[in-house]
Design a protein around this motif. Structure first.
Motif: not given
Ligand code: HEM
Ligand code: HEM
Length: 231
Positions: A171-185
């Motif tokens: 869960f944490v791994r996915r959260k880190i990936q998704l939140s980086i993606l969110l910020l970049i977008l």
């Protein structure tokens, strides 16, 4: 009366034949005979073997229920075992302000969730009704989403360090990936929109709409960590 350190108390958690002890304001009680503590955990939320003084404020009862059970010892003062991995200054801070331990992340995450979903919603309204004001509202909400996202990420990293000892769970791994993606977008969309007076590229709208499932997933994974679905 026996004195327990917080490390010793951790063993009395009802597992592998151990009795169920809980501490409240430095007193240790044996609640092994209670049906409500039979699994070593109370109301699916409060683990035994710990000092629960701070948690009773959310209960539908007061500390008087503890009087039904025998006091078997005293809890020695000192930072609890579960905070020992932190620098001393942080241990003291969390003991002084217990709210700092778990609350900052769930308090902050509301902002990127609401602003990002708002940005998607207003772009959808713009596409439906072609009212340019909706598109502008969406853009401003996007900016607020981008400003609040790093705070959610920082408090997320903080709760991961304090409460999960930086253990990389799926869960944490996915959260880190998704939140980086969110910020970049969010940053790309802001730069894109700022450098165009009018926007008509469908990719811009699609990416804006994508913000909603991304923050929803971030919240879902977080919620699964805090309140795992009962099986
Ligand atoms: C949101 C948190 C909590 C909920 C929803 C909850 C709920 C309940 C309920 C419904 C009962 C039965 C009421 C009764 O017998 O009068 C109970 C009993 C009890 N609770 Fe809690 N509780 C919570 C937190 C806590 C905490 C933090 C402690 C420990 C400090 C605690 C210790 C006890 C004890 C010792 C009993 C008596 C059990 C028995 O008589 O067998 N509870 N709780
Ligand atoms: C914009 C980004 C993020 C959003 C919207 C978000 C959202 C959430 C939500 C809604 C929860 C449930 C909170 C609760 O009900 O108590 C949560 C929990 C959690 N999040 Fe995030 N999160 C974000 C980023 C991160 C990051 C980058 C990490 C870093 C590892 C992280 C780690 C955690 C952890 C460990 C929990 C469980 C907290 C606990 O059990 O006390 N989050 N998150």
């Amino acid at each position: 009366m026996k004195e327990f350190t917080s490390e010793e108390l951790l063993n009395f958690n009802g597992k592998t034949g151990h009795p169920v002890y809980i501490a409240f304001e430095e007193k240790v009680y044996d609640v092994s005979k209670s049906a409500l503590w039979s699994k070593g955990i109370h109301m699916n939320r409060h683990p035994s073997g710990k000092d629960l003084s701070g948690e009773i404020s959310a209960a539908p009862h007061g500390p008087e229920v503890l009087e039904r059970y025998l006091q078997v010892g005293i809890l020695k003062k000192g930072p609890p075992e579960e905070l020992r991995h932190l620098p001393a200054i942080l241990q003291n801070l969390i003991q002084q302000f217990p709210m700092a331990r778990r609350h900052p992340h769930p308090m902050i995450v509301h902002f990127p969730i609401a602003f990002s979903m708002g940005a998607s919603l207003f772009i959808l309204l713009y596409l439906l009704f072609q009212n340019p004001r909706f598109e502008i509202v969406s853009f401003y909400l996007l900016i607020l989403g981008a400003i609040s996202s790093p705070f959610a990420m920082a408090t997320g990293l903080f709760t991961w360090w304090v409460n999960y000892r930086l253990k990389l769970t799926p869960f944490v791994r996915r959260k880190i990936q998704l939140s980086i993606l969110l910020l970049i977008l969010e940053i790309i969309l802001i730069i894109w929109r700022s450098s165009n007076q009018e926007i008509s590229d469908p990719t811009y709208f699609i990416v804006m709409l994508l913000l909603t499932p991304i923050v929803a997933l971030l919240g879902y994974y977080g919620g699964q960590m805090t309140f795992p679905t009962e099986k």
